[in-house]
Design an enzyme around this catalytic site. Structure first.
Site, mmCIF file in Angstrom:
data_model
loop_
_atom_site.group_PDB
_atom_site.id
_atom_site.type_symbol
_atom_site.label_atom_id
_atom_site.label_comp_id
_atom_site.label_asym_id
_atom_site.label_seq_id
_atom_site.Cartn_x
_atom_site.Cartn_y
_atom_site.Cartn_z
ATOM 1 N N LYS A 567 0.850 -1.137 0.027
ATOM 2 C CA LYS A 567 -0.061 0.069 0.100
ATOM 3 C C LYS A 567 1.006 1.269 0.182
ATOM 4 O O LYS A 567 2.243 0.958 0.306
ATOM 5 C CB LYS A 567 -0.636 0.053 1.079
ATOM 6 C CG LYS A 567 -0.075 -0.220 2.600
ATOM 7 C CD LYS A 567 -0.906 -0.155 3.732
ATOM 8 C CE LYS A 567 -1.608 -1.614 3.813
ATOM 9 N NZ LYS A 567 -3.359 -1.440 3.939
ATOM 10 N N ARG A 568 0.462 2.368 -0.122
ATOM 11 C CA ARG A 568 1.263 3.586 -0.179
ATOM 12 C C ARG A 568 1.729 3.526 1.140
ATOM 13 O O ARG A 568 1.345 3.235 2.129
ATOM 14 C CB ARG A 568 0.460 4.804 -0.181
ATOM 15 C CG ARG A 568 -0.123 5.011 -1.847
ATOM 16 C CD ARG A 568 0.960 5.070 -2.738
ATOM 17 N NE ARG A 568 1.605 6.418 -2.626
ATOM 18 C CZ ARG A 568 1.391 7.397 -2.943
ATOM 19 N NH1 ARG A 568 0.584 7.449 -4.420
ATOM 20 N NH2 ARG A 568 2.086 8.637 -3.108
ATOM 21 N N THR A 675 -8.795 -0.999 0.797
ATOM 22 C CA THR A 675 -9.701 -1.763 -0.327
ATOM 23 C C THR A 675 -8.483 -3.058 -0.632
ATOM 24 O O THR A 675 -9.015 -4.214 -0.976
ATOM 25 C CB THR A 675 -9.856 -1.164 -1.618
ATOM 26 O OG1 THR A 675 -8.446 -0.302 -1.954
ATOM 27 C CG2 THR A 675 -10.859 -0.384 -1.624
ATOM 28 N N LYS A 679 -8.973 -7.123 -1.277
ATOM 29 C CA LYS A 679 -8.463 -7.986 -2.223
ATOM 30 C C LYS A 679 -7.652 -9.301 -1.713
ATOM 31 O O LYS A 679 -7.744 -10.208 -2.375
ATOM 32 C CB LYS A 679 -7.433 -7.335 -3.059
ATOM 33 C CG LYS A 679 -8.102 -6.048 -4.143
ATOM 34 C CD LYS A 679 -7.055 -5.164 -4.362
ATOM 35 C CE LYS A 679 -7.638 -3.700 -4.932
ATOM 36 N NZ LYS A 679 -6.882 -2.672 -4.940
HETATM 37 C C1 26Q Z 1 -4.968 16.156 -3.030
HETATM 38 C C2 26Q Z 1 -4.308 17.610 -3.478
HETATM 39 C C3 26Q Z 1 -3.318 17.740 -4.061
HETATM 40 C C4 26Q Z 1 -2.683 16.645 -4.458
HETATM 41 C C5 26Q Z 1 -3.011 15.490 -4.246
HETATM 42 C C6 26Q Z 1 -4.332 15.070 -3.631
HETATM 43 C C7 26Q Z 1 -4.674 13.936 -3.195
HETATM 44 C C8 26Q Z 1 -4.575 12.947 -3.977
HETATM 45 C C9 26Q Z 1 -4.952 11.431 -3.854
HETATM 46 C C10 26Q Z 1 -5.127 13.687 -2.007
HETATM 47 C C11 26Q Z 1 -5.465 12.206 -1.724
HETATM 48 C C12 26Q Z 1 -5.531 11.177 -2.490
HETATM 49 C C13 26Q Z 1 -5.749 9.951 -2.218
HETATM 50 C C14 26Q Z 1 -6.388 9.398 -1.092
HETATM 51 C C15 26Q Z 1 -6.773 8.000 -0.986
HETATM 52 O O1 26Q Z 1 -6.541 7.224 -1.497
HETATM 53 N N1 26Q Z 1 -7.570 7.767 -0.213
HETATM 54 C C16 26Q Z 1 -7.834 6.393 0.306
HETATM 55 O O2 26Q Z 1 -9.201 6.029 -0.348
HETATM 56 C C17 26Q Z 1 -9.467 4.755 -0.425
HETATM 57 C C18 26Q Z 1 -10.867 4.552 -1.168
HETATM 58 O O3 26Q Z 1 -11.818 5.028 -0.472
HETATM 59 C C19 26Q Z 1 -9.627 4.174 0.963
HETATM 60 O O4 26Q Z 1 -9.811 2.885 1.174
HETATM 61 C C20 26Q Z 1 -8.574 4.581 1.856
HETATM 62 O O5 26Q Z 1 -8.543 4.283 3.350
HETATM 63 C C21 26Q Z 1 -8.306 5.953 1.816
HETATM 64 O O6 26Q Z 1 -6.833 6.217 2.371
#
Ligand code: 26Q
Length: 835
Positions: A567-568, A675, A679
């Site tokens: 994961k990240r 998620t 999986k």
């Molecule tokens: C926002 C502004 C500027 C640059 C980047 C962003 C940005 C980009 C991606 C902020 C957040 C994200 C992604 C967030 C993310 O992946 N959250 C995850 O979403 C999943 C699906 O709902 C969840 O299962 C995870 O728990 C949640 O961390």
């Protein structure tokens, strides 16, 4: 529109109907060779997987094309109500295998390749991942599209066609290096350019008030610099149902107009070069998965997506209905994937009021009946905010619209809670301070009729915490929609061995009705079936072990427990806690405490945001621990550790089927859903996890006995923060002290003194928000239980089967039905028959 009109100008032609293409092995085989040798002009005698991939992609695409056109025509003819899913990210991964599975031609294609002596896996692996997303939120959008097409729901994805997707992660001496991912370089056979639907998007300039012919005061946006948005459509096939939905991705290009002042001053080159800025908007995906606040280019991307998509919808609307918007809310819904596209609330107001001359109240009544917002985070620091000065300069008219929305909203609050200025300040879309900021979550909530979280706990914590005030005002807006994943990609396609065994046992209904997996429950008690299950898992572990050996140069023993966290990389996800446990196991081995040992292979993978120093240190620590452990002769086969580089969708397709233990160990109350956890469960891995996000629902489904629970609960986390003393946990626990001593002694950085000081400090800091030390003991105990369970193979295989059998809830088919029944209210549409 300029130029592009040439491509869309109609010409008279006789009406021709094509016969449908055959789907059998012979037809596929013939098309494949024709594309390979005649279209691509390649020699059969020395064939390369890349061109074979391309030829097969065209062969498959031809079979999507008729269905795609039919689906579109059917939706148009019915004027069906639609949902537009607006997202800055769609993490699609590879398309070929998925398209073949959903068209039902995977076996035929496989045989065709086999007859030519071609290895299908090699061909599939030539396709680059479409990595247009960071992680969970982007992959969720991709799974949603797959399920909507399978449920035959008229849902259209809108996103950006980034030239560069998520960076490729390389490791140099254990440090993360980012490399650009130019995924479009060799062409993208799955997209269709639609220049005829190009839109013009405004940036900059100023606003001007004027009185129209009827004496009404109106506003126009003038002196703006325009950028063109060109759509590229990607087909989204449903599972064996003739539906092919669309994902429309926008690419930015310059207009053909020049900056006239520069041009007239003779600065031709400058004038042409200044067009560059327009082309840059969709150049690259931001690689942060928590908001990187304040970047102007990011705001440009967000507005570009929102404006282009809304204009596209309104273009179609006006074509069919003229300027009559009276039934617009009956036919349209917009789901906002987090706040990233939430400027759409203000943009739709602007379009309706300024460009379609609707009055404010009429427009607001429409906006607040079509917008729905999904939140994906509980971390307050991740809520998006934009500075007012930047907004004013980039999107002057949008700022005015937002001020007007806010002024009316503040009045409502003052009426409902007279004198409660603190509440007004908390709820305002504009945050006051040295620099005014726009709170995008507040804008999204005020402008939407539905606001949802992505797991039960997350949705509950939202209304109790971050969105408490809003819930008091509009409780009816708030709801939960627990995430899922698509079983087509995440079981049927990625795990052919298990697919076959399950289908032999209970039939194939699970592919579209995942709850049917429950029919496997009685088989968990059957010796013969457990043996077959274990054989499939073993084959999948061999495939994973081969990948690990190729990527990391480390041999995994397939009889060992495969313990996986991918994961990240984030502090709240606590990869650090995982590696502390690995150090503890290493310490046990060194102390000779190896009675009843369970061999273990630990795999950790994931990308760190390029600017996230602590996340990058954690990657380095995993690599260094791996180096020491894997090369210590005392350790041998008892323990292996790797950091798996460049984790991505296509890697997960091998990792999930080959895993035994799924690490879902975030600090309780921090992971919105997760998620990856779903999986792994679907593929028969057992979870070790905290009561966080969807883990709670996973445990509810599979039962306490089939889940390794540990750690503080969300309320305990909040309570402990007030008086947290990490040293108490370390000093009162000999195992923990030993781990910390090893870390502090520099054992894992012999020639790099001090590089892990920040990590050590974070564990021992009383202000550590992630309370890593507090959960160490219960994590280690849960790991000991997991190890014991694994030694009892009969028990373990039973647990594995029950995990798959009870994963039915976590299909995005269920998630999409929930969205549809409670938010979108679309009718399923069967397209006209192909032919
Ligand atoms: C926002 C502004 C500027 C640059 C980047 C962003 C940005 C980009 C991606 C902020 C957040 C994200 C992604 C967030 C993310 O992946 N959250 C995850 O979403 C999943 C699906 O709902 C969840 O299962 C995870 O728990 C949640 O961390």
């Amino acid at each position: 529109m300029p130029k592009s009109n040439a491509k869309s100008a109609p010409c008279a032609a006789k009406l021709i109907t094509l016969p449908p293409l055959a789907m059998d092995e012979k037809a596929i085989s013939e098309d494949l060779i024709r594309y390979y040798s005649r279209t691509l002009g390649r020699e059969l005698k020395n064939c390369t997987p890349h061109y074979l991939y391309e030829a097969l992609a065209y062969t498959v695409r031809d079979r999507l094309m008729e269905r795609w056109k039919n689906t579109r025509a059917t939706y148009e003819n019915l004027d069906a109500r639609r949902t537009c899913y607006l997202s800055l990210e769609f993490l699609m991964g590879r398309a070929l295998g998925n398209a073949m599975l959903n068209l039902g031609i995977d076996d035929a294609a496989h045989r065709a390749l086999y007859d030519y002596g071609i290895d299908q896996e090699q061909v599939a692996e030539s396709e680059p991942d479409a990595g247009l997303g960071n992680g969970g939120l982007g992959r969720l959008a991709a799974c949603f599209l797959d399920s909507c097409a399978t449920l035959q729901l008229p849902v259209l994805g809108y996103g950006l066609r980034y030239e560069y997707g998520m960076f490729r992660q390389q490791l140099e001496n254990g440090h993360q290096l980012e490399e650009p991912d130019h995924w479009l370089r060799d062409g993208h056979p799955w997209e269709l350019e639609r220049p005829e639907f190009t839109q013009r998007i405004h940036f900059g300039g100023r606003t001007e008030h004027y009185t129209d012919y009827a004496g009404v005061t109106r506003v126009r946006w003038v002196d703006a610099l325009d950028v063109l948005a060109v759509p590229y459509d990607v087909p989204i096939p449903g599972f064996e149902n003739d539906t092919v939905n669309s994902l429309r991705l926008w690419k930015s290009t310059a207009t053909d107009e020049f900056n006239l002042s520069e041009f007239n001053a003779g600065d031709y080159v400058e004038a042409v070069a200044s067009k560059n800025k327009a082309e840059h908007i969709t150049m690259v995906l931001y690689p942060n998965d928590a908001s990187e606040n304040g970047k102007e280019l990011r705001l440009r991307q967000q507005y570009f997506l929102a404006s282009a998509s809304l204009k596209d919808v309104l273009r179609r609307w006006v074509l069919l209905h003229g300027n009559d918007f009276s039934t617009f809310v009956d036919k349209n819904c917009f789901q906002l994937n987090d706040t990233h596209p939430s400027i759409a609330v203000a943009e739709l107001m602007r379009l309706l009021v300024d460009e379609h001359h609707m009055d404010w109240d009429g427009a607001w009544a429409i906006v607040t009946k079509v917008m729905a917002y999904t939140n994906h985070t509980l971390l307050p620091e991740a809520l998006e905010r934009w500075s007012v000065p930047m907004f004013a300069y980039l999107l002057p008219r949008l700022l005015e619209v937002i001020y007007e929305i806010n002024a009316r909203f503040m009045k409502q609050i003052a009426q409902r809670w007279p004198g409660d200025t603190a509440r007004q300040q908390r709820m305002s879309i504009i945050e006051e301070g040295p620099c005014q900021m726009i709170r995008m979550a507040n804008l999204a909530i005020v402008g939407s009729f539905s606001v949802n979280g992505v797991a039960e706990l997350h949705s509950k914590l939202l209304v109790e915490g971050l969105f408490k005030d809003f819930n008091e005002m509009w409780p009816e807006k708030f709801n939960n929609k627990t995430n899922g994943v698509t079983q087509r990609r995440w079981l049927a396609m990625c795990n052919p061995g298990l697919n076959k065994l399950i289908t032999q046992t209970i039939g194939s209904g699970w592919i579209t009705e995942l709850e049917q997996l429950r029919k496997l429950i009685p088989y968990a008690a059957k010796t013969q079936f457990r043996k077959q299950w274990a054989d499939v898992k073993l084959a999948n572990k061999q495939r994973l072990a081969a990948l690990v050996e190729r990527e990391c140069g480390v041999k995994f023993d397939t009889s060992a427990l495969f313990d996986v966290q991918v994961k990240r990389i984030h502090e709240y996800k606590r990869q650090l806690l995982n590696i502390l446990h690995v150090i503890h196991l290493y310490d046990r081995i060194k102390r000779g405490d190896t009675q009843n040992w369970t061999k273990r292979c630990v795999l950790i993978g994931g990308k760190a945001a390029p600017g996230y120093a602590m996340a990058k240190s954690i990657i380095k620590l995993v690599g260094n621990v791996a180096e020491v452990v894997n090369n210590d002769p005392d350790v041998g086969d008892l323990l292996k550790v790797v950091f798996f580089p460049n984790y991505r969708v296509s890697a997960m397709e091998v990792i999930a089927p080959g895993s035994d233990l799924s690490e879902q160990i975030s600090t309780a109350g921090k992971e919105a859903s997760g998620t990856g956890n779903m999986k792994f469960m679907m593929n028969g891995a057992v979870t070790i996890g905290t009561l966080d996000g969807a883990n709670i629902e996973i445990r509810e489904e599979v039962g306490d006995d089939n889940f390794f629970l540990f750690g503080l609960t969300a309320p305990e986390v909040d309570a402990l923060r007030r008086d947290y003393r990490p040293w108490d946990y370390i000093n009162h626990d000999a195992d923990f002290s030993a781990v910390m001593s090893l870390l502090q002694s520099g054992h894992f950085c012999q020639f790099e003194a001090g590089i892990f000081d920040d990590i050590i400090n974070s564990i021992t800091n009383p202000h550590d928000p992630w309370l890593t030390a507090a959960d160490f003991r219960s994590f280690v105990d849960a790991q000991t239980q997991a190890a014991a369970a694994y030694r009892d193979q009969k028990r373990w295989v039973r647990m594995s089967i029950l995990n798959t059998a009870t994963s039915g809830k976590f299909s995005t088919d269920r998630t999409m039905r929930d969205y549809n029944e409670e938010i979108w209210k679309l009718e399923a549409v069967k397209p006209a028959v192909v032919g």
